[in-house]
Write a protein that holds these residues in place. Structure first.
Motif, mmCIF file in Angstrom:
data_model
loop_
_atom_site.group_PDB
_atom_site.id
_atom_site.type_symbol
_atom_site.label_atom_id
_atom_site.label_comp_id
_atom_site.label_asym_id
_atom_site.label_seq_id
_atom_site.Cartn_x
_atom_site.Cartn_y
_atom_site.Cartn_z
ATOM 1 N N MET A 1 0.822 -1.194 0.000
ATOM 2 C CA MET A 1 0.000 0.000 0.000
ATOM 3 C C MET A 1 0.864 1.255 0.000
ATOM 4 N N THR A 2 2.041 1.158 0.604
ATOM 5 C CA THR A 2 2.945 2.306 0.603
ATOM 6 C C THR A 2 3.308 2.691 -0.818
ATOM 7 N N LYS A 3 3.473 1.694 -1.675
ATOM 8 C CA LYS A 3 3.837 1.948 -3.068
ATOM 9 C C LYS A 3 2.795 2.829 -3.756
ATOM 10 N N LEU A 4 1.536 2.685 -3.381
ATOM 11 C CA LEU A 4 0.476 3.474 -4.003
ATOM 12 C C LEU A 4 0.610 4.959 -3.678
ATOM 13 N N LEU A 5 1.308 5.279 -2.604
ATOM 14 C CA LEU A 5 1.504 6.671 -2.225
ATOM 15 C C LEU A 5 2.724 7.295 -2.905
ATOM 16 N N MET A 6 3.553 6.448 -3.516
ATOM 17 C CA MET A 6 4.787 6.926 -4.134
ATOM 18 C C MET A 6 4.544 7.366 -5.573
ATOM 19 N N ASP A 7 5.528 8.017 -6.125
ATOM 20 C CA ASP A 7 5.509 8.372 -7.536
ATOM 21 C C ASP A 7 5.638 7.083 -8.347
ATOM 22 N N PRO A 8 4.680 6.787 -9.246
ATOM 23 C CA PRO A 8 4.735 5.525 -9.988
ATOM 24 C C PRO A 8 5.947 5.416 -10.921
ATOM 25 N N ASN A 9 6.613 6.506 -11.201
ATOM 26 C CA ASN A 9 7.765 6.468 -12.096
ATOM 27 C C ASN A 9 9.087 6.249 -11.364
ATOM 28 N N THR A 13 8.200 -2.422 -7.986
ATOM 29 C CA THR A 13 8.142 -3.161 -6.739
ATOM 30 C C THR A 13 7.453 -4.497 -6.980
ATOM 31 N N PHE A 14 8.013 -5.544 -6.391
ATOM 32 C CA PHE A 14 7.412 -6.865 -6.442
ATOM 33 C C PHE A 14 7.050 -7.288 -5.022
ATOM 34 N N ILE A 15 5.869 -7.869 -4.877
ATOM 35 C CA ILE A 15 5.443 -8.430 -3.603
ATOM 36 C C ILE A 15 5.245 -9.920 -3.830
ATOM 37 N N VAL A 16 5.896 -10.731 -3.017
ATOM 38 C CA VAL A 16 5.836 -12.179 -3.170
ATOM 39 C C VAL A 16 4.762 -12.751 -2.248
ATOM 40 N N PHE A 17 3.866 -13.536 -2.828
ATOM 41 C CA PHE A 17 2.849 -14.262 -2.078
ATOM 42 C C PHE A 17 3.117 -15.744 -2.279
ATOM 43 N N ASN A 18 3.818 -16.352 -1.336
ATOM 44 C CA ASN A 18 4.182 -17.758 -1.427
ATOM 45 C C ASN A 18 3.098 -18.597 -0.752
ATOM 46 N N LYS A 29 -7.144 -10.913 0.497
ATOM 47 C CA LYS A 29 -7.674 -11.237 -0.833
ATOM 48 C C LYS A 29 -7.991 -9.956 -1.603
ATOM 49 N N ASN A 30 -8.589 -8.985 -0.937
ATOM 50 C CA ASN A 30 -8.917 -7.709 -1.590
ATOM 51 C C ASN A 30 -7.651 -6.984 -2.040
ATOM 52 N N LEU A 31 -6.621 -7.006 -1.201
ATOM 53 C CA LEU A 31 -5.354 -6.388 -1.567
ATOM 54 C C LEU A 31 -4.733 -7.092 -2.767
ATOM 55 N N MET A 32 -4.741 -8.432 -2.762
ATOM 56 C CA MET A 32 -4.180 -9.186 -3.887
ATOM 57 C C MET A 32 -4.927 -8.885 -5.188
ATOM 58 N N GLN A 33 -6.254 -8.816 -5.113
ATOM 59 C CA GLN A 33 -7.035 -8.488 -6.306
ATOM 60 C C GLN A 33 -6.653 -7.099 -6.829
ATOM 61 N N ARG A 34 -6.485 -6.179 -5.919
ATOM 62 C CA ARG A 34 -6.118 -4.817 -6.312
ATOM 63 C C ARG A 34 -4.737 -4.784 -6.964
ATOM 64 N N GLY A 59 -12.608 -16.537 -5.424
ATOM 65 C CA GLY A 59 -12.485 -15.973 -6.759
ATOM 66 C C GLY A 59 -11.105 -15.453 -7.100
ATOM 67 N N LEU A 60 -10.152 -15.560 -6.200
ATOM 68 C CA LEU A 60 -8.798 -15.087 -6.482
ATOM 69 C C LEU A 60 -8.187 -15.851 -7.651
ATOM 70 N N ASP A 61 -8.539 -17.132 -7.795
ATOM 71 C CA ASP A 61 -8.013 -17.914 -8.910
ATOM 72 C C ASP A 61 -8.443 -17.322 -10.257
ATOM 73 N N ASP A 62 -9.684 -16.861 -10.357
ATOM 74 C CA ASP A 62 -10.152 -16.238 -11.597
ATOM 75 C C ASP A 62 -9.420 -14.930 -11.872
ATOM 76 N N ASP A 63 -9.157 -14.152 -10.823
ATOM 77 C CA ASP A 63 -8.441 -12.888 -10.993
ATOM 78 C C ASP A 63 -7.008 -13.120 -11.476
ATOM 79 N N ILE A 64 -6.365 -14.147 -10.949
ATOM 80 C CA ILE A 64 -4.998 -14.460 -11.380
ATOM 81 C C ILE A 64 -4.991 -14.846 -12.854
#
Length: 169
Positions: A1-9, A13-18, A29-34, A59-64
């Motif tokens: 969520m911090t990344k959303l506050l930063m300048d996108p340029n 950033t990569f977030i790993v969900f193992n 789940k809502n964060l992952m969908q976003r 429904g996360l599988d469908d979003d992926i």
């Protein structure tokens, strides 16, 4: 969520969900969908590692599948896994060929410039533990958890409070 506050340029950033099915909550789940659906415009990407789509709930599988992400389909003998991704394996592999391919570690399915590329076979390096001497830095993990960490339940309470404020409930 911090990344959303930063300048996108600024950076990527990569977030790993193992194996996210082991700790998946409604808020996560809502964060992952976003991240899946909105992340690219913020140069934020999720790396999802899991064994089978049926492990993912809500429904996360469908979003992926719908997010147009890159795949590393690691060699296995579960025909259903290949059948679930049969469309993405075309035109290089049909399900039977993908299952019988020897001497590879993964089938790579990628997108570049908005276009799906033909899948190809990949052979990976040996694990780092076989290439380099191991170093036990678990003491750092414990120290950092004490210095910077919060329990995940505390974070969920904060998120819930903010959601309540945003919806006026």
């Amino acid at each position: 969520m911090t990344k959303l506050l930063m300048d996108p340029n600024e950076s990527k950033t990569f977030i790993v969900f193992n194996e996210p099915h082991q700790y998946l909550t409604e808020g996560l789940k809502n964060l992952m969908q976003r991240i899946l659906l909105e992340g690219p415009k913020w140069r934020l990407a999720g790396l999802f590692a899991f064994h089978h789509f049926k492990l993912l709930k809500h429904g996360l599988d469908d979003d992926i599948r719908a997010a147009g992400i890159n795949w590393f389909l690691f060699a296995n003998d579960n025909k259903k896994v290949y059948e679930d991704l049969a469309e993405q394996l075309k035109p290089t592999f049909d399900v039977e060929t993908a299952m019988q391919t020897e001497a590879y570690h993964a089938i790579v399915i990628t997108r570049f410039n908005g276009k799906r590329q033909s899948p190809f076979l990949m052979k990976a390096l040996a694990p780092p533990s076989q290439r380099y001497p191991e170093y036990d830095n678990s003491f750092l993990t414990k120290r950092h958890a004490r210095q910077y960490g919060r329990h995940w339940r505390e974070i969920e309470k904060i998120i819930a409070q903010k959601e309540d404020m945003n919806f006026g409930t």
